[in-house]
Every structure is written in structure tokens, then in C-alpha cells.
Design a protein around this motif. Structure first.
Motif, PDB file in Angstrom:
ATOM      1  N   GLU A 201       0.820  -1.215   0.000  1.00  0.00           N
ATOM      2  CA  GLU A 201       0.000   0.000   0.000  1.00  0.00           C
ATOM      3  C   GLU A 201       0.859   1.273   0.000  1.00  0.00           C
ATOM      4  N   PHE A 202       1.910   1.295   0.838  1.00  0.00           N
ATOM      5  CA  PHE A 202       2.771   2.467   0.906  1.00  0.00           C
ATOM      6  C   PHE A 202       3.482   2.684  -0.427  1.00  0.00           C
ATOM      7  N   GLU A 203       3.939   1.593  -1.048  1.00  0.00           N
ATOM      8  CA  GLU A 203       4.608   1.696  -2.342  1.00  0.00           C
ATOM      9  C   GLU A 203       3.635   2.157  -3.428  1.00  0.00           C
ATOM     10  N   LYS A 204       2.376   1.737  -3.333  1.00  0.00           N
ATOM     11  CA  LYS A 204       1.367   2.190  -4.300  1.00  0.00           C
ATOM     12  C   LYS A 204       1.094   3.684  -4.147  1.00  0.00           C
ATOM     13  N   GLU A 205       1.133   4.177  -2.914  1.00  0.00           N
ATOM     14  CA  GLU A 205       0.977   5.622  -2.693  1.00  0.00           C
ATOM     15  C   GLU A 205       2.143   6.375  -3.336  1.00  0.00           C
ATOM     16  N   ILE A 206       3.340   5.812  -3.216  1.00  0.00           N
ATOM     17  CA  ILE A 206       4.516   6.434  -3.824  1.00  0.00           C
ATOM     18  C   ILE A 206       4.388   6.413  -5.345  1.00  0.00           C
ATOM     19  N   TRP A 207       3.883   5.306  -5.890  1.00  0.00           N
ATOM     20  CA  TRP A 207       3.640   5.202  -7.340  1.00  0.00           C
ATOM     21  C   TRP A 207       2.760   6.363  -7.794  1.00  0.00           C
ATOM     22  N   ASP A 208       1.636   6.536  -7.098  1.00  0.00           N
ATOM     23  CA  ASP A 208       0.707   7.606  -7.460  1.00  0.00           C
ATOM     24  C   ASP A 208       1.365   8.978  -7.314  1.00  0.00           C
ATOM     25  N   GLU A 209       2.178   9.147  -6.285  1.00  0.00           N
ATOM     26  CA  GLU A 209       2.881  10.420  -6.078  1.00  0.00           C
ATOM     27  C   GLU A 209       3.832  10.706  -7.236  1.00  0.00           C
TER      28      GLU A 209
ATOM     29  N   LEU B 266      12.514   1.522  -3.799  1.00  0.00           N
ATOM     30  CA  LEU B 266      13.661   2.217  -3.214  1.00  0.00           C
ATOM     31  C   LEU B 266      13.214   3.428  -2.396  1.00  0.00           C
ATOM     32  N   THR B 267      12.254   4.169  -2.908  1.00  0.00           N
ATOM     33  CA  THR B 267      11.744   5.335  -2.180  1.00  0.00           C
ATOM     34  C   THR B 267      11.095   4.902  -0.870  1.00  0.00           C
ATOM     35  N   ALA B 268      10.341   3.803  -0.898  1.00  0.00           N
ATOM     36  CA  ALA B 268       9.713   3.293   0.325  1.00  0.00           C
ATOM     37  C   ALA B 268      10.787   2.890   1.338  1.00  0.00           C
ATOM     38  N   ASP B 269      11.826   2.183   0.876  1.00  0.00           N
ATOM     39  CA  ASP B 269      12.917   1.796   1.781  1.00  0.00           C
ATOM     40  C   ASP B 269      13.562   3.026   2.409  1.00  0.00           C
ATOM     41  N   MET B 270      13.797   4.040   1.591  1.00  0.00           N
ATOM     42  CA  MET B 270      14.439   5.259   2.085  1.00  0.00           C
ATOM     43  C   MET B 270      13.559   5.961   3.118  1.00  0.00           C
ATOM     44  N   ARG B 271      12.267   6.060   2.837  1.00  0.00           N
ATOM     45  CA  ARG B 271      11.371   6.781   3.732  1.00  0.00           C
ATOM     46  C   ARG B 271      11.082   6.021   5.025  1.00  0.00           C
ATOM     47  N   LEU B 272      11.069   4.696   4.946  1.00  0.00           N
ATOM     48  CA  LEU B 272      10.743   3.904   6.138  1.00  0.00           C
ATOM     49  C   LEU B 272      11.917   3.756   7.095  1.00  0.00           C
ATOM     50  N   ASP B 273      13.144   3.642   6.561  1.00  0.00           N
ATOM     51  CA  ASP B 273      14.304   3.472   7.449  1.00  0.00           C
ATOM     52  C   ASP B 273      15.546   4.040   6.784  1.00  0.00           C
ATOM     53  N   TYR B 274      15.666   5.339   6.835  1.00  0.00           N
ATOM     54  CA  TYR B 274      16.779   6.021   6.169  1.00  0.00           C
ATOM     55  C   TYR B 274      18.118   5.623   6.760  1.00  0.00           C
ATOM     56  N   SER B 275      18.156   5.313   8.051  1.00  0.00           N
ATOM     57  CA  SER B 275      19.428   4.951   8.691  1.00  0.00           C
ATOM     58  C   SER B 275      20.005   3.659   8.110  1.00  0.00           C
ATOM     59  N   GLU B 276      19.161   2.808   7.560  1.00  0.00           N
ATOM     60  CA  GLU B 276      19.614   1.549   6.964  1.00  0.00           C
ATOM     61  C   GLU B 276      19.679   1.621   5.430  1.00  0.00           C
ATOM     62  N   PHE B 277      19.428   2.783   4.878  1.00  0.00           N
ATOM     63  CA  PHE B 277      19.422   2.947   3.427  1.00  0.00           C
ATOM     64  C   PHE B 277      20.861   3.073   2.949  1.00  0.00           C
ATOM     65  N   SER B 278      21.316   2.110   2.161  1.00  0.00           N
ATOM     66  CA  SER B 278      22.724   2.051   1.754  1.00  0.00           C
ATOM     67  C   SER B 278      23.061   3.078   0.676  1.00  0.00           C
ATOM     68  N   ALA B 279      24.348   3.327   0.538  1.00  0.00           N
ATOM     69  CA  ALA B 279      24.826   4.245  -0.491  1.00  0.00           C
ATOM     70  C   ALA B 279      24.513   3.704  -1.881  1.00  0.00           C
ATOM     71  N   ALA B 280      24.576   2.386  -2.041  1.00  0.00           N
ATOM     72  CA  ALA B 280      24.269   1.783  -3.343  1.00  0.00           C
ATOM     73  C   ALA B 280      22.806   2.023  -3.718  1.00  0.00           C
TER      74      ALA B 280
ATOM     75  N   GLN C  41      19.849   7.806  -9.718  1.00  0.00           N
ATOM     76  CA  GLN C  41      19.906   7.589 -11.167  1.00  0.00           C
ATOM     77  C   GLN C  41      18.517   7.471 -11.777  1.00  0.00           C
ATOM     78  N   LEU C  42      17.637   6.763 -11.097  1.00  0.00           N
ATOM     79  CA  LEU C  42      16.270   6.638 -11.605  1.00  0.00           C
ATOM     80  C   LEU C  42      15.571   7.996 -11.630  1.00  0.00           C
ATOM     81  N   CYS C  43      15.770   8.775 -10.586  1.00  0.00           N
ATOM     82  CA  CYS C  43      15.170  10.119 -10.561  1.00  0.00           C
ATOM     83  C   CYS C  43      15.678  10.950 -11.736  1.00  0.00           C
ATOM     84  N   GLY C  44      16.972  10.871 -11.988  1.00  0.00           N
ATOM     85  CA  GLY C  44      17.555  11.614 -13.096  1.00  0.00           C
ATOM     86  C   GLY C  44      17.024  11.167 -14.445  1.00  0.00           C
ATOM     87  N   ARG C  45      16.858   9.873 -14.600  1.00  0.00           N
ATOM     88  CA  ARG C  45      16.374   9.352 -15.884  1.00  0.00           C
ATOM     89  C   ARG C  45      14.930   9.749 -16.151  1.00  0.00           C
ATOM     90  N   PHE C  46      14.169   9.978 -15.089  1.00  0.00           N
ATOM     91  CA  PHE C  46      12.785  10.412 -15.252  1.00  0.00           C
ATOM     92  C   PHE C  46      12.660  11.935 -15.180  1.00  0.00           C
TER      93      PHE C  46
END
Length: 126
Positions: free
Chosen positions: A44-52, A76-90, A97-102
Motif C-alpha cells: 500500500e505504501f509503495e502504491k501511494e509512492i507510485w501515485d505520487e 527504493l523510495t519506500a525503503d528510504m522513507r521507512l528506514d533512512y538509517s539503513e538505506f545504503s549508499a548503493a 539515477q532513476l530520478c535523473g532518468r525520469f
């Protein structure tokens, strides 16, 4: 490695299509159908991000063929928003890159030129 190719729609929005018409891919496939709804495997959270993301994307940029890339971006956006402290550099690099491509990074946004609509005379045709 060179920069990833930019879709013609973004080139038109940014004005580079007029500046360098010879660089356009005349055989580029154009999206016939829109991106559509989020895949059923997304939460559900990822679907909200899709719509956003679909809501803030430039018209004509996202098409049916972009569904997998957008799905990755949503996860990836859901992972970042839910637990940024565990969001890796990779993962951050992949998301960036995906943001840039879009066309969703600050540097891409500064290149965008949106033609102003022609002003209509309110008395025309009376």
C-alpha cells in the motif's frame, strides 16, 4: 561511460530538441499507453509512492514500458522513507539515477523550458 540517453519528450521540454534537432532519434518508440496503475505486488505504501511519482512526472515521459523502472523507484523510495538509517549508499545511487532518468533531479529541472500557452483574446469570435 557516457551519460544515459534522454527521451525525446524531455529534450523537447528542456529545449534541446530545437537547439540540436539532428540528435533526435527519429525511430524512438513513443509510449502509446500511459503508465497505468501500480502492480499488485507493491504494498500500500509503495502504491501511494507510485501515485505520487506519476502525479509529479512531466506529461508524456512515463509510458507502459517504464513500469519496471518505476516499480524499482517506488520500492527504493519506500525503503528510504521507512528506514533512512539503513538505506545504503548503493540504493541511494540507484534511486538518484532513476530520478535523473525520469527528469526529477534539481539539475534536470533547471534545464526544463515549458512553452507558455498562447494568450487568447476573450473578445475573439464575438
Amino acid at each position: 561511460m557516457g551519460a544515459p540517453r534522454k527521451p525525446t519528450v524531455l529534450k523537447e521540454i528542456q529545449g534541446s530538441a530545437k537547439q540540436h534537432p539532428g540528435r533526435l532519434n527519429k525511430n524512438e518508440p513513443l509510449p502509446v499507453r500511459g503508465i497505468g496503475p501500480a502492480h499488485k505486488s507493491l504494498g500500500e505504501f509503495e502504491k501511494e509512492i507510485w501515485d505520487e511519482i506519476v502525479g509529479i512526472s512531466y506529461a508524456g515521459v512515463l509510458g507502459e514500458a517504464d513500469r519496471l523502472a518505476l516499480e524499482m523507484m517506488c520500492r527504493l523510495t519506500a525503503d528510504m522513507r521507512l528506514d533512512y538509517s539503513e538505506f545504503s549508499a548503493a540504493k541511494m545511487t540507484q534511486l538518484s539515477q532513476l530520478c535523473g532518468r525520469f527528469g526529477m533531479t534539481p539539475s534536470d529541472r533547471t534545464k526544463i523550458v515549458i512553452p507558455k500557452a498562447d494568450k487568447k483574446n476573450t473578445y475573439e469570435g464575438m
